[in-house]
Design an enzyme around this catalytic site. Structure first.
Site, PDB file in Angstrom:
ATOM      1  N   GLY A   1       6.020  -7.544   0.741  1.00 16.43           N
ATOM      2  CA  GLY A   1       6.078  -6.507   1.248  1.00 16.43           C
ATOM      3  C   GLY A   1       5.443  -4.583   1.127  1.00 16.43           C
TER       4      GLY A   1
ATOM      5  N   ASN B   1       3.245  -3.100   1.488  1.00 15.44           N
ATOM      6  CA  ASN B   1       2.334  -2.373   2.442  1.00 15.44           C
ATOM      7  C   ASN B   1       4.063  -1.952   3.367  1.00 15.44           C
ATOM      8  OD1 ASN B   1      -0.586  -1.795   2.654  1.00 15.44           O
ATOM      9  ND2 ASN B   1      -0.479  -4.082   2.314  1.00 15.44           N
TER      10      ASN B   1
ATOM     11  N   LEU C   1       0.962 -13.627   7.403  1.00 13.94           N
ATOM     12  CA  LEU C   1      -0.445 -14.037   6.936  1.00 13.94           C
ATOM     13  C   LEU C   1      -0.948 -15.271   8.801  1.00 13.94           C
ATOM     14  CD1 LEU C   1      -0.236 -14.783   3.981  1.00 13.94           C
ATOM     15  CD2 LEU C   1      -1.492 -13.612   4.986  1.00 13.94           C
TER      16      LEU C   1
ATOM     17  N   ASN D   1      -3.497  -4.460  11.521  1.00 13.39           N
ATOM     18  CA  ASN D   1      -3.463  -5.233  10.905  1.00 13.39           C
ATOM     19  C   ASN D   1      -4.501  -4.479   9.832  1.00 13.39           C
ATOM     20  OD1 ASN D   1      -3.230  -7.786   9.532  1.00 13.39           O
ATOM     21  ND2 ASN D   1      -5.628  -8.180   9.612  1.00 13.39           N
TER      22      ASN D   1
ATOM     23  N   HIS E   1      -6.470  -5.512   6.125  1.00 13.06           N
ATOM     24  CA  HIS E   1      -7.183  -6.761   5.558  1.00 13.06           C
ATOM     25  C   HIS E   1      -7.960  -5.905   4.702  1.00 13.06           C
ATOM     26  CE1 HIS E   1      -9.380  -9.387   5.367  1.00 13.06           C
ATOM     27  NE2 HIS E   1     -10.639  -9.610   4.665  1.00 13.06           N
TER      28      HIS E   1
ATOM     29  N   GLU F   1      -4.514  -0.138   0.009  1.00 12.29           N
ATOM     30  CA  GLU F   1      -3.912   0.032   1.067  1.00 12.29           C
ATOM     31  C   GLU F   1      -2.610   0.263   1.749  1.00 12.29           C
ATOM     32  OE1 GLU F   1      -3.023  -4.381   1.785  1.00 12.29           O
ATOM     33  OE2 GLU F   1      -4.985  -4.662   0.324  1.00 12.29           O
TER      34      GLU F   1
HETATM   35  C1  GRF Z   1      -1.872  -7.347   1.041  1.00 15.40           C
HETATM   36  O1  GRF Z   1      -3.477  -7.418   0.075  1.00 15.40           O
HETATM   37  C2  GRF Z   1      -2.662  -7.516   2.619  1.00 15.40           C
HETATM   38  O2  GRF Z   1      -4.026  -6.464   2.646  1.00 15.40           O
HETATM   39  C3  GRF Z   1      -2.495  -8.811   2.669  1.00 15.40           C
HETATM   40  O3  GRF Z   1      -2.044  -9.079   1.987  1.00 15.40           O
HETATM   41  C4  GRF Z   1      -1.436  -7.986   0.900  1.00 15.40           C
HETATM   42  C5  GRF Z   1       0.272  -8.181   1.550  1.00 15.40           C
HETATM   43  O4  GRF Z   1       0.606  -7.341   0.575  1.00 15.40           O
HETATM   44  N1  GRF Z   1      -3.129  -8.943   4.400  1.00 15.40           N
HETATM   45  P1  GRF Z   1       2.315  -7.112   0.369  1.00 15.40           P
HETATM   46  O5  GRF Z   1       3.301  -7.879   1.405  1.00 15.40           O
HETATM   47  O6  GRF Z   1       2.163  -5.820   2.038  1.00 15.40           O
HETATM   48  O7  GRF Z   1       2.557  -5.889  -1.079  1.00 15.40           O
END
Ligand code: GRF
Length: 202
Positions: A12, A14, A87, A104, A106, A176
């Site tokens: 988490g 992001n 995922l 999303n 990526h 990101e």
């Molecule tokens: C990130 O690299 C995102 O792009 C991918 O999974 C990873 C998860 O990161 N889809 P987080 O759970 O937000 O730390």
């Protein structure tokens, strides 16, 4: 207030970048809920710490059951669904009902190193194997395909010959955390629209 739901499966970071962007007022949004398909996702703890409502979804008995369960939770309650390290693949009614209202993130420059099975460290292994000199991340709208929807924001990073997949992953993750709040801001402030498969500023 523009309302969002954040869907997660893992650590988490992001999600945290969105929480921070709301707190420092970069985003004028409210995170209405965080939904995870994994009970143990640390992202859920991040949400709980901030008093954000959390849900764990588990339905797996039919192809679109998980998506339908999520649709029931979000329907009528949010303006945007943000997949932040989520995922599972969304399919069925939710894609139509939330057309151009699901995004999303990526960890590659789409259309490279994306699609079915391309997630986590595999993305970065493939990029290094291929020998690319730049990589990055992409925020895109979600459509019926996997990583095929219109691109909203991309950010690049250099790739060095000494990189391991993990080092590259960390370098991209920093971007990101900028790209996702930036995309949410553009959408919540009505600054973009989708024309065919292109996202244009208005
Ligand atoms: C990130 O690299 C995102 O792009 C991918 O999974 C990873 C998860 O990161 N889809 P987080 O759970 O937000 O730390």
């Amino acid at each position: 207030m523009f309302k969002i739901a954040v869907l997660v499966s893992g650590g988490g970071t992001n999600l945290q970048s969105i929480i921070d962007s709301v707190e420092n007022e970069y985003l004028n949004c409210s995170i209405e809920m965080v939904i995870s398909n994994r009970e143990k996702a640390y992202a859920l703890e991040r949400a709980k710490k901030k008093g954000i409502k959390t849900y764990v979804v588990s339905k797996k008995n039919c192809k679109s059951c998980l998506s339908d369960e999520i649709l029931k939770i979000v329907d009528g309650k949010v303006d945007l669904i943000v997949l932040a390290g989520f995922l599972a693949i969304l399919e069925g009614k939710i894609i139509q009902k939330f057309k151009n209202r699901i995004v999303n993130i990526h960890p590659s420059l789409i259309p490279a190193f994306c699609g079915k099975g391309m997630y986590g460290v595999k993305v970065h292994e493939s990029a290094l194997e291929y020998g690319v000199k730049v990589s990055g991340c992409t925020v895109h709208f979600v459509d019926e395909g996997t990583d095929t929807g219109p691109i909203i924001v991309q950010k690049t990073v250099p790739v060095y010959s000494s990189d391991t997949p993990e080092i590259l992953q960390k370098r991209i993750l920093v971007q990101e955390h900028k790209a996702l709040p930036e995309a949410i801001k553009l959408i919540s402030e009505n600054k973009i629209k989708v024309q065919e498969r292109k996202v244009v500023t208005v």
